[in-house]
Design a protein around this motif. Structure first.
Motif, PDB file in Angstrom:
ATOM      1  N   ILE A 106       0.842  -1.204   0.000  1.00 50.69           N
ATOM      2  CA  ILE A 106       0.000   0.000   0.000  1.00 50.69           C
ATOM      3  C   ILE A 106       0.875   1.252   0.000  1.00 50.69           C
ATOM      4  O   ILE A 106       0.670   2.174  -0.791  1.00 50.69           O
ATOM      5  N   LEU A 107       1.868   1.262   0.898  1.00 50.16           N
ATOM      6  CA  LEU A 107       2.742   2.438   1.002  1.00 50.16           C
ATOM      7  C   LEU A 107       3.546   2.668  -0.273  1.00 50.16           C
ATOM      8  O   LEU A 107       3.678   3.810  -0.739  1.00 50.16           O
ATOM      9  N   LYS A 108       4.056   1.583  -0.861  1.00 48.52           N
ATOM     10  CA  LYS A 108       4.815   1.728  -2.112  1.00 48.52           C
ATOM     11  C   LYS A 108       3.893   2.227  -3.226  1.00 48.52           C
ATOM     12  O   LYS A 108       4.283   3.062  -4.059  1.00 48.52           O
ATOM     13  N   GLY A 109       2.662   1.739  -3.246  1.00 45.72           N
ATOM     14  CA  GLY A 109       1.708   2.198  -4.247  1.00 45.72           C
ATOM     15  C   GLY A 109       1.436   3.687  -4.118  1.00 45.72           C
ATOM     16  O   GLY A 109       1.357   4.410  -5.122  1.00 45.72           O
ATOM     17  N   ILE A 110       1.289   4.166  -2.882  1.00 41.09           N
ATOM     18  CA  ILE A 110       1.075   5.598  -2.637  1.00 41.09           C
ATOM     19  C   ILE A 110       2.296   6.391  -3.094  1.00 41.09           C
ATOM     20  O   ILE A 110       2.181   7.420  -3.759  1.00 41.09           O
ATOM     21  N   HIS A 111       3.492   5.883  -2.753  1.00 40.97           N
ATOM     22  CA  HIS A 111       4.724   6.561  -3.157  1.00 40.97           C
ATOM     23  C   HIS A 111       4.836   6.653  -4.677  1.00 40.97           C
ATOM     24  O   HIS A 111       5.234   7.678  -5.224  1.00 40.97           O
ATOM     25  N   LEU A 112       4.466   5.566  -5.373  1.00 40.52           N
ATOM     26  CA  LEU A 112       4.539   5.575  -6.832  1.00 40.52           C
ATOM     27  C   LEU A 112       3.550   6.569  -7.434  1.00 40.52           C
ATOM     28  O   LEU A 112       3.850   7.244  -8.426  1.00 40.52           O
ATOM     29  N   SER A 113       2.358   6.675  -6.827  1.00 37.48           N
ATOM     30  CA  SER A 113       1.362   7.638  -7.308  1.00 37.48           C
ATOM     31  C   SER A 113       1.873   9.067  -7.113  1.00 37.48           C
ATOM     32  O   SER A 113       1.745   9.918  -7.997  1.00 37.48           O
ATOM     33  N   MET A 114       2.451   9.314  -5.927  1.00 36.63           N
ATOM     34  CA  MET A 114       3.019  10.637  -5.652  1.00 36.63           C
ATOM     35  C   MET A 114       4.180  10.922  -6.608  1.00 36.63           C
ATOM     36  O   MET A 114       4.297  12.024  -7.159  1.00 36.63           O
TER      37      MET A 114
END
Length: 284
Positions: free
Chosen positions: A194-202
């Motif tokens: 989840i956190l990596k997905g958020i980082h990639l979106s950012m």
């Protein structure tokens, strides 16, 4: 410059108050003497600004009469004891180039929004682009998600980098993105993914901002509250490679202080110009 001067920069952000104290020599060489960072955490920012101001003077062994210029930036327009105020984009640009002289772009990622700034070797702003206020690419959004996931902010970067199968957040709206995350948890998606997905979106939005500002190469320095998030830095580097953008993105241990540094340095410049004007008026 007829004598060495002392300036203080105070950057009031949404999440922290940053203070930097400089001595500028007669030849214009800056020396960074002291720094303070205070997280706001429901405290009064004006009180923290006063504490930062007094704290850096104490650390440098100086008194109020030794300070020639007190410059504010960010949300510091109402600091009663300041000499002048500077727009935060110009202070982050100048502070970013001070921290990393090779930087030709500064990416400021704060609690509420992010922006990419194209700069020259002096730290002058050439072009910029900002995210919207409601974007899910902000420090406050990431802190809210970490709280929901039961993760300390300091753990976010390490957990993100341990992800094996990131789940990218699709929405650019923070409220809808939080709903996405709740759905991910219900589907048993792991916290690192989840956190990596958020980082990639950012990271995707940050890379787009850089491209719009016309930055095609060189170094981009991360500044602001999220600059030391190693997971975000790694995600930006991944997105740069995926988008075939040949920009080197890096951070600095004092990146959070870029605005305060820039304010102090611009304060010194303005003080010098005011002294020149006064001297010219006396001569006339």
């Amino acid at each position: 410059m007829s004598k060495s001067i002392h300036t203080i920069g105070i950057d009031i952000g949404s999440g922290a108050v940053k203070t930097a104290l400089f001595r500028i020599d007669e030849d214009g060489t800056p020396h960074w003497l002291a720094k303070r960072v205070e997280r706001i955490r429901r405290r009064d920012p004006m009180t923290l600004a006063r504490e930062g101001y007094e704290g850096v003077m104490e650390d440098a062994g100086l008194k109020p009469e030794d300070i020639d210029y007190i410059a504010t930036t960010g949300e510091g327009e109402n600091v009663k004891f300041s000499t002048g105020h500077f727009y935060s984009m110009t202070t982050h640009a100048r502070g970013g180039v001070f921290l990393d002289p090779e930087a030709r772009a500064v990416v400021d990622i704060g609690a509420l929004n992010g922006r990419a700034i194209s700069v020259d070797e002096r730290g002058k702003v050439l072009q910029y682009k900002m995210t919207s206020q409601c974007a899910s690419g902000s420090g406050q959004f990431l802190e809210n998600i970490a709280r929901y996931l039961g993760v300390a902010v300091e753990e976010i970067g390490t957990l993100s980098q341990s992800s094996k199968d990131p789940e990218k957040v699709s929405s650019i709206c923070a409220v809808l993105a939080e709903t996405d995350v709740i759905n991910m948890v219900s589907r048993a998606i792991s916290t690192p993914d989840i956190l990596k997905g958020i980082h990639l979106s950012m990271a995707s939005r940050i890379v787009k901002l850089l491209k719009v500002t016309g930055v095609k190469g060189g170094v981009a320095l991360l500044t602001g509250g999220l600059a030391l998030d190693t997971g975000l830095l790694a995600a930006i580097q991944e997105e740069m490679a995926a988008e075939k953008v040949s920009v080197t993105v890096r951070s600095h241990p004092d990146s959070i202080l870029a605005g305060a540094i820039g304010a102090a340095l611009w304060g010194a410049y303005r003080y010098h110009k005011l002294q020149e004007l006064e001297s010219a008026a006396v001569a006339a």
